[in-house]
Motif scaffolding. Structure first.
Motif, PDB file in Angstrom:
ATOM      1  N   PRO A 119      25.151  42.436  23.385  1.00 11.39           N
ATOM      2  CA  PRO A 119      25.721  42.391  24.732  1.00 11.39           C
ATOM      3  C   PRO A 119      27.150  42.902  24.820  1.00 11.39           C
ATOM      4  O   PRO A 119      27.587  43.329  25.899  1.00 11.39           O
ATOM      5  CB  PRO A 119      25.669  40.896  25.078  1.00 11.39           C
ATOM      6  CG  PRO A 119      24.641  40.316  24.174  1.00 11.39           C
ATOM      7  CD  PRO A 119      24.737  41.107  22.906  1.00 11.39           C
ATOM      8  N   PHE A 120      27.894  42.880  23.714  1.00 14.57           N
ATOM      9  CA  PHE A 120      29.311  43.187  23.781  1.00 14.57           C
ATOM     10  C   PHE A 120      29.660  44.590  23.298  1.00 14.57           C
ATOM     11  O   PHE A 120      30.597  45.197  23.796  1.00 14.57           O
ATOM     12  CB  PHE A 120      30.095  42.116  23.018  1.00 14.57           C
ATOM     13  CG  PHE A 120      29.890  40.747  23.621  1.00 14.57           C
ATOM     14  CD1 PHE A 120      30.523  40.397  24.802  1.00 14.57           C
ATOM     15  CD2 PHE A 120      29.042  39.832  23.032  1.00 14.57           C
ATOM     16  CE1 PHE A 120      30.320  39.156  25.386  1.00 14.57           C
ATOM     17  CE2 PHE A 120      28.829  38.581  23.600  1.00 14.57           C
ATOM     18  CZ  PHE A 120      29.473  38.245  24.783  1.00 14.57           C
ATOM     19  N   SER A 121      28.902  45.132  22.368  1.00 15.68           N
ATOM     20  CA  SER A 121      29.131  46.524  21.961  1.00 15.68           C
ATOM     21  C   SER A 121      28.405  47.493  22.887  1.00 15.68           C
ATOM     22  O   SER A 121      28.750  48.674  22.954  1.00 15.68           O
ATOM     23  CB  SER A 121      28.656  46.752  20.522  1.00 15.68           C
ATOM     24  OG  SER A 121      27.239  46.795  20.457  1.00 15.68           O
ATOM     25  N   GLY A 122      27.368  46.993  23.572  1.00 16.35           N
ATOM     26  CA  GLY A 122      26.554  47.848  24.427  1.00 16.35           C
ATOM     27  C   GLY A 122      25.443  48.566  23.694  1.00 16.35           C
ATOM     28  O   GLY A 122      24.666  49.305  24.311  1.00 16.35           O
ATOM     29  N   GLU A 123      25.338  48.359  22.395  1.00 17.69           N
ATOM     30  CA  GLU A 123      24.281  49.011  21.613  1.00 17.69           C
ATOM     31  C   GLU A 123      22.939  48.331  21.845  1.00 17.69           C
ATOM     32  O   GLU A 123      22.858  47.102  21.943  1.00 17.69           O
ATOM     33  CB  GLU A 123      24.607  48.943  20.122  1.00 17.69           C
ATOM     34  CG  GLU A 123      25.834  49.730  19.708  1.00 17.69           C
ATOM     35  CD  GLU A 123      26.251  49.393  18.288  1.00 17.69           C
ATOM     36  OE1 GLU A 123      26.302  50.325  17.452  1.00 17.69           O
ATOM     37  OE2 GLU A 123      26.513  48.208  18.012  1.00 17.69           O
ATOM     38  N   VAL A 124      21.878  49.143  21.904  1.00 18.92           N
ATOM     39  CA  VAL A 124      20.510  48.630  21.921  1.00 18.92           C
ATOM     40  C   VAL A 124      19.752  49.332  20.800  1.00 18.92           C
ATOM     41  O   VAL A 124      19.583  50.551  20.817  1.00 18.92           O
ATOM     42  CB  VAL A 124      19.798  48.881  23.268  1.00 18.92           C
ATOM     43  CG1 VAL A 124      18.397  48.279  23.234  1.00 18.92           C
ATOM     44  CG2 VAL A 124      20.593  48.292  24.424  1.00 18.92           C
ATOM     45  N   PHE A 125      19.325  48.561  19.822  1.00 18.92           N
ATOM     46  CA  PHE A 125      18.539  49.068  18.699  1.00 18.92           C
ATOM     47  C   PHE A 125      17.072  48.905  19.077  1.00 18.92           C
ATOM     48  O   PHE A 125      16.653  47.795  19.424  1.00 18.92           O
ATOM     49  CB  PHE A 125      18.861  48.273  17.431  1.00 18.92           C
ATOM     50  CG  PHE A 125      20.338  48.168  17.145  1.00 18.92           C
ATOM     51  CD1 PHE A 125      20.975  49.106  16.352  1.00 18.92           C
ATOM     52  CD2 PHE A 125      21.092  47.128  17.679  1.00 18.92           C
ATOM     53  CE1 PHE A 125      22.336  49.014  16.082  1.00 18.92           C
ATOM     54  CE2 PHE A 125      22.453  47.016  17.419  1.00 18.92           C
ATOM     55  CZ  PHE A 125      23.081  47.964  16.619  1.00 18.92           C
ATOM     56  N   PHE A 126      16.289  49.982  19.000  1.00 21.94           N
ATOM     57  CA  PHE A 126      14.928  49.862  19.533  1.00 21.94           C
ATOM     58  C   PHE A 126      13.945  50.716  18.751  1.00 21.94           C
ATOM     59  O   PHE A 126      14.322  51.646  18.027  1.00 21.94           O
ATOM     60  CB  PHE A 126      14.886  50.236  21.018  1.00 21.94           C
ATOM     61  CG  PHE A 126      15.177  51.693  21.306  1.00 21.94           C
ATOM     62  CD1 PHE A 126      14.137  52.601  21.461  1.00 21.94           C
ATOM     63  CD2 PHE A 126      16.480  52.141  21.441  1.00 21.94           C
ATOM     64  CE1 PHE A 126      14.390  53.941  21.734  1.00 21.94           C
ATOM     65  CE2 PHE A 126      16.751  53.487  21.720  1.00 21.94           C
ATOM     66  CZ  PHE A 126      15.699  54.382  21.870  1.00 21.94           C
ATOM     67  N   THR A 127      12.681  50.372  18.913  1.00 25.65           N
ATOM     68  CA  THR A 127      11.604  51.144  18.315  1.00 25.65           C
ATOM     69  C   THR A 127      10.431  51.202  19.274  1.00 25.65           C
ATOM     70  O   THR A 127      10.195  50.268  20.046  1.00 25.65           O
ATOM     71  CB  THR A 127      11.148  50.536  16.977  1.00 25.65           C
ATOM     72  OG1 THR A 127      10.048  51.299  16.459  1.00 25.65           O
ATOM     73  CG2 THR A 127      10.684  49.087  17.135  1.00 25.65           C
ATOM     74  N   ASP A 128       9.697  52.301  19.215  1.00 25.05           N
ATOM     75  CA  ASP A 128       8.442  52.420  19.951  1.00 25.05           C
ATOM     76  C   ASP A 128       7.263  51.999  19.079  1.00 25.05           C
ATOM     77  O   ASP A 128       6.113  52.150  19.456  1.00 25.05           O
ATOM     78  CB  ASP A 128       8.233  53.843  20.461  1.00 25.05           C
ATOM     79  CG  ASP A 128       8.253  54.882  19.336  1.00 25.05           C
ATOM     80  OD1 ASP A 128       8.307  54.495  18.148  1.00 25.05           O
ATOM     81  OD2 ASP A 128       8.212  56.084  19.658  1.00 25.05           O
ATOM     82  N   GLY A 129       7.569  51.490  17.893  1.00 21.77           N
ATOM     83  CA  GLY A 129       6.551  51.098  16.933  1.00 21.77           C
ATOM     84  C   GLY A 129       6.413  52.110  15.813  1.00 21.77           C
ATOM     85  O   GLY A 129       5.775  51.837  14.797  1.00 21.77           O
ATOM     86  N   THR A 130       7.041  53.273  15.984  1.00 25.70           N
ATOM     87  CA  THR A 130       6.962  54.335  14.978  1.00 25.70           C
ATOM     88  C   THR A 130       8.341  54.802  14.534  1.00 25.70           C
ATOM     89  O   THR A 130       8.639  54.853  13.341  1.00 25.70           O
ATOM     90  CB  THR A 130       6.171  55.530  15.524  1.00 25.70           C
ATOM     91  OG1 THR A 130       4.872  55.094  15.920  1.00 25.70           O
ATOM     92  CG2 THR A 130       6.024  56.621  14.465  1.00 25.70           C
ATOM     93  N   THR A 131       9.190  55.171  15.486  1.00 26.15           N
ATOM     94  CA  THR A 131      10.546  55.610  15.176  1.00 26.15           C
ATOM     95  C   THR A 131      11.544  54.541  15.620  1.00 26.15           C
ATOM     96  O   THR A 131      11.237  53.692  16.455  1.00 26.15           O
ATOM     97  CB  THR A 131      10.872  56.932  15.888  1.00 26.15           C
ATOM     98  OG1 THR A 131      10.776  56.726  17.312  1.00 26.15           O
ATOM     99  CG2 THR A 131       9.896  58.025  15.477  1.00 26.15           C
ATOM    100  N   ALA A 132      12.760  54.618  15.063  1.00 27.00           N
ATOM    101  CA  ALA A 132      13.799  53.644  15.400  1.00 27.00           C
ATOM    102  C   ALA A 132      15.075  54.377  15.795  1.00 27.00           C
ATOM    103  O   ALA A 132      15.504  55.309  15.106  1.00 27.00           O
ATOM    104  CB  ALA A 132      14.067  52.718  14.216  1.00 27.00           C
TER     105      ALA A 132
END
Length: 278
Positions: A119-132
């Motif tokens: 919430p504070f850096s604004g980063e969102v780490f995410f995956t579609d199930g294959t790539t990150a």
């Protein structure tokens, strides 16, 4: 916001939901918040509940047929739903309650897409199930794990189901560990996403099966998609009978950590964790 005129993919839903929760967490930061006692020293705050509600609003609007398991609200939706979202709206509640910004918002579809928001850096780490990937300021970049920092985050929170064969705290003073790594204790699964991003060399925690935990599922999914090595404390795939979690940026770092874990068990005269499992 999700485009209501087209069905969004699951990663888009996960990102939007995690961001919605993160917006609430950030907006309430520093305020005097009502605490909800959960027993055994654990508690939630009004921010946990409000963030989860915002996350649920996004998921329900985009995937009304799906079920949800939330840290605060429990299981919701159709019992026979074929898909379930795992939601931890504020991982690091104690940090947050004392004015520490090291927290995460975790949203993951069981066996699929996932997002971990800071919430504070604004980063969102995410995956579609294959790539990150990581998204910040509207720009996406691949997540590239590396052990170069030599920093290993160790979760010291109870319970300790693998004791006496394994105690996370014993890693911190073990000579083989300190010769290779530098311990950190962030006390939130944000550190799990940091392994995928190359900000941590590894993450270690005890615990029972964590693969379907609202706290860990999103981070595990991101790390797997980024190419990290993800196992239990006895080196078996997460989701089986093994306990705990060892996530490393690469195979060499993982083997170095596992050698220390095996050494700790040997000191206790316990060759493996089999006798400690339920």
């Amino acid at each position: 916001m999700i485009n209501s005129h087209a069905r969004a993919d699951d990663s888009t839903v996960a990102i939007a939901a995690a961001r919605a929760g993160a917006d609430v967490v950030r907006s309430l930061y520093g305020q005097r918040l009502t605490r909800i006692d959960k027993g055994a020293g654990d508690f939630a705050t009004a921010a946990d509940v409000a963030a989860e509600n915002s996350i649920l609003d996004v998921i329900r609007a985009a995937r009304p047929e799906d079920a949800v398991l939330g840290e605060e609200g429990g299981r919701q939706g159709a019992t026979d739903a074929g898909r379930q979202w795992l939601v931890d709206p504020l991982c690091g509640t104690l940090n947050y309650a004392v004015g520490n910004m090291l927290v995460a918002v975790n949203v993951g579809l069981r066996g699929g897409a996932a997002a971990v928001a800071d919430p504070f850096s604004g980063e969102v780490f995410f995956t579609d199930g294959t790539t990150a990937r990581v998204r910040q300021g509207g720009v996406d970049a691949p997540l590239v794990p590396t052990s170069a920092t030599r920093l290993v985050d160790v979760n010291l929170d109870p319970p300790f189901p693998s004791a006496p064969g394994f105690r996370a705290v014993d890693l911190l003073g073990h000579p083989d560990f300190t010769a290779r790594f530098r311990p950190r204790v962030v006390s939130t699964t944000l550190a799990l996403a940091w392994v995928a991003a190359g900000k941590r060399a590894a993450y270690v925690t005890d615990g029972n099966d964590l693969s379907e935990s609202v706290h860990f599922a999103a981070g595990i999914a991101v790390c797997r998609a980024a190419g990290c090595v993800v196992t239990t404390l006895d080196g078996t795939p997460v989701g089986g009978a093994g306990r705990g979690l060892v996530v490393a940026a690469d195979a060499e770092t993982h083997e170095q950590l596992m050698s220390v874990v095996r050494g700790l068990r040997d000191l206790d005269g316990l060759g493996d964790l089999d006798g400690l499992r339920d």
